[in-house]
Design a protein around this motif. Structure first.
Motif, PDB file in Angstrom:
ATOM      1  N   SER A 152       0.850  -1.193   0.000  1.00 35.20           N
ATOM      2  CA  SER A 152       0.000   0.000   0.000  1.00 35.20           C
ATOM      3  C   SER A 152       0.883   1.239   0.000  1.00 35.20           C
ATOM      4  O   SER A 152       2.092   1.157   0.216  1.00 35.20           O
ATOM      5  CB  SER A 152      -0.885   0.002   1.242  1.00 35.20           C
ATOM      6  N   ARG A 153       0.255   2.377  -0.220  1.00 32.32           N
ATOM      7  CA  ARG A 153       1.008   3.631  -0.213  1.00 32.32           C
ATOM      8  C   ARG A 153       1.671   3.856   1.147  1.00 32.32           C
ATOM      9  O   ARG A 153       2.836   4.231   1.229  1.00 32.32           O
ATOM     10  CB  ARG A 153       0.081   4.791  -0.565  1.00 32.32           C
ATOM     11  N   ARG A 181       2.576  -0.933  -7.375  1.00 35.66           N
ATOM     12  CA  ARG A 181       1.276  -0.603  -6.792  1.00 35.66           C
ATOM     13  C   ARG A 181       0.330  -0.057  -7.851  1.00 35.66           C
ATOM     14  O   ARG A 181      -0.829  -0.469  -7.950  1.00 35.66           O
ATOM     15  CB  ARG A 181       1.456   0.398  -5.654  1.00 35.66           C
TER      16      ARG A 181
END
Length: 190
Positions: free
Chosen positions: A37-38, A77
Motif C-alpha cells: 500500500s502507499r 502498486r
C-alpha cells in the motif's frame, strides 16, 4: 491437514536462523514480500532512509537508492491497481542489498500480464543498451512529450529515471506462470 500446516510452520521457525544467515551473507538490508500500500511504501522507505543514514552512505547514493526503491514500488502498486488485482495477486517482492562498501542493489518484482511483461522486457533491454548521454536525451525528450491520459502512463519517465540513476545497465527477468501471467523482476544497481 492441521498437522501438515503446523509442521510447515515449525519447519519455517527452524529455518529462520538460516534465512537470517543468508540475508547477512548477501548483505540484504531490506526484504519485503506481500501486498503493498502507499502507507507501507512510505514506512519501508523511511526505514531504508534511516538505514542508509546510519550506514553513512553519501547523500547522492542515498537519494538514488531511495528514489529507485520508491519508483519501483509505486510502479508495482500502480500497475496492480490499474489491472484490478487482488491483494495477493498484486503483491510486490522487494530486496535492497549492499555490495562492498558503496554499492547497492534494488530488486523488485511482481506478477503481471504476460504481454505486458514481454513489452516491458523490450523496454528495459532498450534502456540497458543506452549510455548515460543517450539516457539523458531520452529522459528530456520524454519529459517534453505530451502526457497520455492518466491510466496509460506505463513505465516511461520513471523507468528512464531509474536507468539514469543506476550505475550499471538495468537487468530484468520474466518467468511465465501456469495461469498465463508472468513474474517480472528488475534490478538496478547504484
Amino acid at each position: 491437514m492441521a498437522c501438515i500446516l503446523l509442521r510447515g510452520r515449525f519447519m519455517l521457525l527452524q529455518q529462520l536462523l538460516s534465512i537470517r544467515q543468508e540475508f547477512n551473507e548477501k548483505q540484504i538490508l531490506l526484504c519485503f514480500n506481500g501486498p503493498i500500500s502507499r502507507s507501507l511504501i512510505e514506512e519501508i522507505g523511511t526505514a531504508l532512509r534511516n538505514y542508509l543514514t546510519e550506514d553513512q552512505v553519501g547523500p547522492s547514493v542515498s537519494t538514488d537508492v531511495f528514489g529507485i526503491y520508491i519508483e519501483l514500488t509505486q510502479n508495482i502498486r500502480h500497475y496492480s491497481q490499474m489491472r484490478g488485482y487482488a491483494d495477493m495477486e498484486g503483491s510486490a517482492t522487494v530486496v535492497v542489498a549492499r555490495h562492498g562498501e558503496a554499492q547497492y542493489s534494488v530488486l523488485a518484482g511482481n506478477v503481471i500480464e504476460r504481454t505486458d511483461g514481454v513489452a516491458l522486457m523490450e523496454q528495459v533491454q532498450a534502456l540497458a543498451a543506452m549510455d548515460k548521454v543517450s539516457l539523458k536525451a531520452a529522459y528530456k525528450k520524454q519529459l517534453r512529450a505530451p502526457r497520455e491520459h492518466e491510466g496509460a502512463s506505463g513505465a516511461g519517465l520513471g523507468l528512464l529515471d531509474v536507468a539514469r540513476k543506476s550505475t550499471e545497465p538495468l537487468r530484468c527477468h520474466l518467468v511465465e506462470t501456469p495461469d498465463g501471467k508472468a513474474f517480472f523482476s528488475l534490478l538496478a544497481v547504484v
